[in-house]
Motif scaffolding. Structure first.
Motif, short mmCIF file in Angstrom:
data_model
loop_
_atom_site.label_atom_id
_atom_site.label_comp_id
_atom_site.label_asym_id
_atom_site.label_seq_id
_atom_site.Cartn_x
_atom_site.Cartn_y
_atom_site.Cartn_z
N ALA A 23 0.81 -1.22 0.00
CA ALA A 23 0.00 0.00 0.00
C ALA A 23 0.85 1.27 0.00
O ALA A 23 0.33 2.35 -0.26
CB ALA A 23 -0.92 0.00 1.23
N PHE A 24 2.14 1.13 0.28
CA PHE A 24 2.98 2.33 0.47
C PHE A 24 2.94 3.28 -0.72
O PHE A 24 2.77 4.50 -0.53
CB PHE A 24 4.42 1.88 0.77
N GLY A 25 3.07 2.75 -1.93
CA GLY A 25 3.06 3.61 -3.12
C GLY A 25 1.75 4.36 -3.29
O GLY A 25 1.73 5.59 -3.36
N PRO A 26 0.64 3.62 -3.35
CA PRO A 26 -0.66 4.31 -3.48
C PRO A 26 -0.91 5.31 -2.34
O PRO A 26 -1.48 6.37 -2.57
CB PRO A 26 -1.68 3.16 -3.42
N GLU A 27 -0.46 5.00 -1.14
CA GLU A 27 -0.63 5.93 -0.02
C GLU A 27 0.08 7.25 -0.32
O GLU A 27 -0.44 8.33 -0.08
CB GLU A 27 -0.06 5.34 1.28
N ASN A 28 1.31 7.12 -0.86
CA ASN A 28 2.05 8.33 -1.21
C ASN A 28 1.36 9.14 -2.29
O ASN A 28 1.47 10.35 -2.35
CB ASN A 28 3.45 7.97 -1.69
N MET A 29 0.66 8.41 -3.19
CA MET A 29 -0.02 9.10 -4.28
C MET A 29 -1.33 9.72 -3.83
O MET A 29 -1.99 10.41 -4.59
CB MET A 29 -0.31 8.11 -5.42
N GLY A 30 -1.74 9.42 -2.60
CA GLY A 30 -2.99 9.97 -2.10
C GLY A 30 -4.23 9.27 -2.65
O GLY A 30 -5.29 9.88 -2.76
N GLN B 70 10.82 -10.47 -3.30
CA GLN B 70 10.89 -9.71 -4.54
C GLN B 70 9.52 -9.62 -5.20
O GLN B 70 9.19 -8.62 -5.82
CB GLN B 70 11.89 -10.34 -5.53
N ARG B 71 8.72 -10.67 -5.08
CA ARG B 71 7.37 -10.59 -5.65
C ARG B 71 6.52 -9.56 -4.91
O ARG B 71 5.70 -8.88 -5.51
CB ARG B 71 6.70 -11.97 -5.65
N VAL B 72 6.75 -9.44 -3.59
CA VAL B 72 6.05 -8.39 -2.84
C VAL B 72 6.49 -7.02 -3.35
O VAL B 72 5.66 -6.13 -3.56
CB VAL B 72 6.33 -8.52 -1.32
N SER B 73 7.79 -6.87 -3.61
CA SER B 73 8.28 -5.59 -4.12
C SER B 73 7.63 -5.27 -5.46
O SER B 73 7.27 -4.13 -5.74
CB SER B 73 9.79 -5.63 -4.32
N ILE B 74 7.49 -6.29 -6.30
CA ILE B 74 6.86 -6.07 -7.60
C ILE B 74 5.40 -5.66 -7.40
O ILE B 74 4.91 -4.74 -8.04
CB ILE B 74 6.98 -7.34 -8.48
N ALA B 75 4.72 -6.34 -6.47
CA ALA B 75 3.33 -5.98 -6.19
C ALA B 75 3.25 -4.53 -5.71
O ALA B 75 2.33 -3.79 -6.07
CB ALA B 75 2.74 -6.92 -5.13
N GLY B 76 4.24 -4.11 -4.91
CA GLY B 76 4.26 -2.75 -4.41
C GLY B 76 4.32 -1.74 -5.53
O GLY B 76 3.70 -0.67 -5.47
#
Lengths: 282, 281, 283
Positions: free
Chosen positions: A111-118, A154-160
């Motif tokens: 969720a970190f990326g989308p959270e940053n995007m608001g 790494q798959r989690v990172s890709i999902a992120g």
């Protein structure tokens, strides 16, 4: 539409000694020009220190070129106003799985990326769910990343990255620290993303086996692009690759040697099946 | 200096719900001068096994004999084992700490109590042995390339003059040329300097090409112990362990299945070429 | 280190797990204060009942929780002994330089009860709340402090990153110790100066690695569009549900009871116990 376009990109950094005096200038990337078609699976090959990682960091504005320009989906990487948009368009996955997972629970990390995007909460939930399902990690959503294997991390990172809905994912040696099983998992996930979701993949690696299915391969050496073509075109040039401290897959090498010894085998064999078929006709 | 593992067992978190047997009753004898490949997928217990062999952790039961001496006996000084069995871990970053390469390599012999002259001599020999040029000696180990760092790490252990060298995935993260160089160096240490080598690797292709004998570890147990050619005949078993055959062996099997009567025991490209040419030409 | 249950999340589905971390933080704080403000048995009985109910609701096995207590057993025993022997009062038993007084026993028992309740209540919070939720809770509770330019979001982010990397760095330290031991390093020297010196081969690689990880992480965060706390949304935003309001109500009730008991207990005790009975030891 070209998703990535690089024109005469040069990146230099200044080496300094202990007192901060300039010792010299290193040119890590040297006048690289290339473009990438949307939806392609691209591999960038090169030995350690060939400049491939430095170049990769230009593709989402982590580094800015000293000279030349990079366009990401039509946006100039130097355009500060578009920074967030560029990072959303071209996501990036790095080598060390431990050093890029921020969350302490898998779903919170994705969720970190989308959270940053608001992105609104409800949509984050959907994005996290669909991204984790795409890479096959949905069952692990409540686990701590510390309890996962390298390939799973790494798959989690890709999902992120996926959760940011990128058009293109750049992966900087994502398999270098993994065991063979982990490598397979990651490559399989990437191929599915490319074929099913149509996401452009730019995979930086020095494992030849991983590039067999690529649409196009760039080979870098000493900061320059020295080869460019389909896997078949690239792997034909066995001796040249060795010069760049790379090697062709063992199967290709075997076929190449057999051909040199006079067997009638096509000049670039990539898989076991192709080799077997060719030998049957001999 | 043969090494014998005698019913070696190691249990993590004994008497807790998380109790796991990392190494489960392994008995094996390693002869002088052998080049041994140790394979097993991540979590199979191979790293724990190595640490037991080199006296870094105490076994839950069983023991290790080096040169006939029980290294886990009460009156045995474990410190003295460092000059006999050397172990190089996966990441050189975990051991490099001095300002210069030379100083770093001196660390081991100094710990063994050698005087300065002896220490420096040993360090110099070790650095030469791994093929590092003099101009690297006074650089910071942190400024070196990945391949060079590995060499310094190996030299840091070789300087203690062990007879047995254990390497835990020494090629991880290196490019093909770097991998070949390191494996070539290890082979030289075995063939020319007559050291016993235990090489841990994920890469079947690497192991197949270099070693005399392969130990396959699965679930903490020694599952297979044989020559490379023998080991790769256990195809189903290896797959069950999450391991794969060398690419060349896979190709030979496929070729045979298509009706061409080749023998499938080739493990290197050269052997495969020879065999295919023998049948088809 | 692995024996310390304190601070390690125990995964389960329970009302207590689902409670808003702010409720748990405020609740734990008030609970701890209540243990220190009054010290008489009635207050402790009420406190113990509340804690027992919370434990039962939390579905964390008692055994698991008590295992965590083992780590602090030493402090506990020390406190008890200290109180028994060094509290002045009417001596009950005397030998050599020791004297045990009624007040001493009383203090020791109260201290033990107080410490036990204190530790269990703190561990109940960390056992049922992921560190992430805890930092979220802290961030939101302290948000008003932003007005005085305290970087609340940044501190919370730092805390959660630290929590994520502590186990990784501990594992790494273990690997470095082994790598250096293999090179003949000794970490068991008796002399303090030598011991400090012997740590250099451990600390240098650990620091270099930590810095590397930090710069990698900063890069990864930037690549994922991190730009501080402004305009961020949350996957799990903190929102009070009815259970949280109920918990606050229970908490207020608890505080009221404790205050009431604290003030009136002296009189109740006078009514209940005949002087000098052993039971009176407790009051």
């Amino acid at each position: 539409m070209k998703i990535i376009k690089a024109e005469e990109v040069t990146f230099e950094y200044i080496r300094r000694d202990e007192d901060g005096n300039v010792e010299g200038i290193n040119r890590a990337v040297d006048k690289v020009s290339l473009d990438v078609k949307e939806g392609d699976f691209i591999c960038v090959l090169g030995s350690n220190g060939s400049g491939k990682s430095t170049f990769a960091k230009h593709l989402n504005s982590i580094l800015l070129p000293t000279e030349g320009t990079v366009w990401i989906d039509g946006m100039d990487s130097k355009d500060e106003d578009k920074l967030l948009q560029i990072r959303q368009t071209a996501g990036m996955v790095f080598q060390n799985p431990d050093n890029q997972i921020i969350g302490q629970v898998v779903d919170e990390d994705v969720a970190f990326g989308p959270e940053n995007m608001g992105v609104p909460t409800e949509q984050i939930k959907e994005r996290v769910e669909e991204s984790l399902k795409t890479v096959g990690m949905y069952d692990f959503r409540k686990k701590s990343p510390n309890h996962l294997s390298g390939g799973q991390k790494q798959r989690v990172s890709i999902a992120g990255v996926l959760a940011m809905h990128p058009k293109c994912i750049v992966l900087d040696e994502p398999t270098a620290m993994l065991d063979p099983l982990g490598r397979k998992e990651v490559i399989r996930a990437l191929r599915a993303l490319n074929e099913v979701e149509g996401i452009t993949i730019i995979l930086i690696t020095h494992y030849m086996e991983e590039t067999v299915y690529a649409d196009r391969i760039f080979v870098m050496n000493k900061g320059k692009i020295v080869m460019d073509g389909s896997p078949r075109e690239i792997f034909k040039r066995v001796e040249e690759l060795e010069e760049y401290k790379l090697e062709v897959p063992k199967i290709t090498l075997l076929a190449h040697e057999l051909r040199k010894r006079g067997l009638r085998i096509p000049d670039c064999v990539l898989t076991v099946k192709e080799l077997t078929d060719a030998l049957k006709k001999c | 200096m043969p090494i014998i593992a005698d019913h070696l067992t190691f249990v993590y978190g004994a008497k807790t719900p998380l109790q796991t047997t990392a190494v489960d009753d392994i008995s094996v004898k390693i002869e002088d001068g052998q080049f041994i490949g140790l394979i097993g997928h991540t979590g199979s217990g191979k790293t724990t096994f190595l640490q037991l062999l080199s006296g870094l952790i105490k076994p839950s039961s069983g023991t290790v004999y080096i040169n006939g001496e029980d290294i886990y006996a009460k009156d045995f000084d474990l410190h003295s084992i460092r000059g006999k069995v050397g172990i190089v871990f996966q990441y050189p970053e975990h051991q490099l700490f001095e300002e210069t390469v030379f100083k770093d390599v001196c660390f081991g012999p100094k710990n063994m109590g050698l005087d300065q002259k002896e220490t420096e001599l040993k360090a110099y020999e070790a650095l030469k042995l791994v093929g590092l040029e003099d101009e690297v000696f006074y650089q910071s180990p942190f400024d070196l390339s990945g391949g060079q760092k590995r060499r310094v790490a190996i030299a840091g252990v070789l300087s203690m003059k062990p007879q047995v060298l254990i390497l835990d995935e020494p090629t991880a993260g290196l490019d093909p040329a770097g991998r070949k160089e390191i494996l070539g160096l290890i082979e030289k240490l075995c063939r020319e300097n007559k050291m016993t080598i235990i090489l841990v690797s994920h890469s079947m292709d690497d192991v197949a090409e270099y070693v005399d004998r392969i130990l396959v570890i699965n679930n903490g147990k020694l599952a297979i112990d044989a020559t490379p050619k023998e080991v790769f005949k256990h195809r189903e078993e290896l797959e069950e362990f999450g391991l794969s055959l060398p690419q060349v062996t896979k190709a030979m099997i496929s070729i045979k299945e298509s009706g061409i009567p080749v023998k499938t025991d080739a493990i290197t490209v050269d052997e495969a070429i020879e065999e295919i040419m023998r049948v088809l030409y | 280190m692995k024996d310390i249950t304190l601070g390690q999340y125990y995964q389960a589905e329970s009302v207590i797990h689902r409670l808003d971390p702010r409720v748990k933080l405020v609740g734990t704080l008030l609970y701890m204060i209540s243990l220190f403000v009054f010290n008489n048995i009635f207050c402790y009985i009420v406190a113990a009942i509340l804690l027992a109910v919370v434990i039962a609701l939390s579905k964390v096995p008692i055994g698991y929780m008590l295992k965590g207590m083992r780590a602090i057993m030493f402090i506990m025993i020390f406190t008890v002994i200290f109180n028994v022997f060094f509290t002045n009062g009417d001596n009950l038993v005397e030998f050599w330089i020791f004297h045990i007084s009624k007040e001493g026993i009383r203090m020791a028992i109260l201290m033990m009860v107080r410490l036990t309740l204190l530790i269990i209540s703190a561990s109940i919070m960390t056992l049922t709340t992921t560190p992430n939720r805890l930092t979220d809770g802290l961030e939101k509770l302290f948000r008003p402090l932003k007005l005085i330019k305290l970087p609340v979001h940044e501190i919370a982010m730092m805390m959660s990153i630290a929590l994520r990397f502590i186990p990784i760095l501990m594992e790494e330290a273990d690997k470095i110790v082994k790598a250096q031991t293999a090179r003949g390093a000794r970490f068991d020297s008796k002399k303090l100066t030598e011991r400090a010196k012997s740590l250099i081969p451990l600390i240098v690689p650990l620091f270099i690695s930590a810095f590397r990880r930090a710069s990698d992480l900063a890069l990864a965060m930037e690549a994922r569009g991190y730009h501080g706390g402004d305009g961020r949304t949350k996957l799990y935003p903190l929102k009070y549900a009815s259970r949280d309001y109920i918990s606050y109500a229970v908490l207020i009730l608890y505080v009221a009871i404790i205050v009431f008991l604290g003030i009136t207990s002296a009189r109740i005790i006078a009514h209940l116990t005949p002087a000098n009975s052993y039971l009176s030891l407790l009051f």
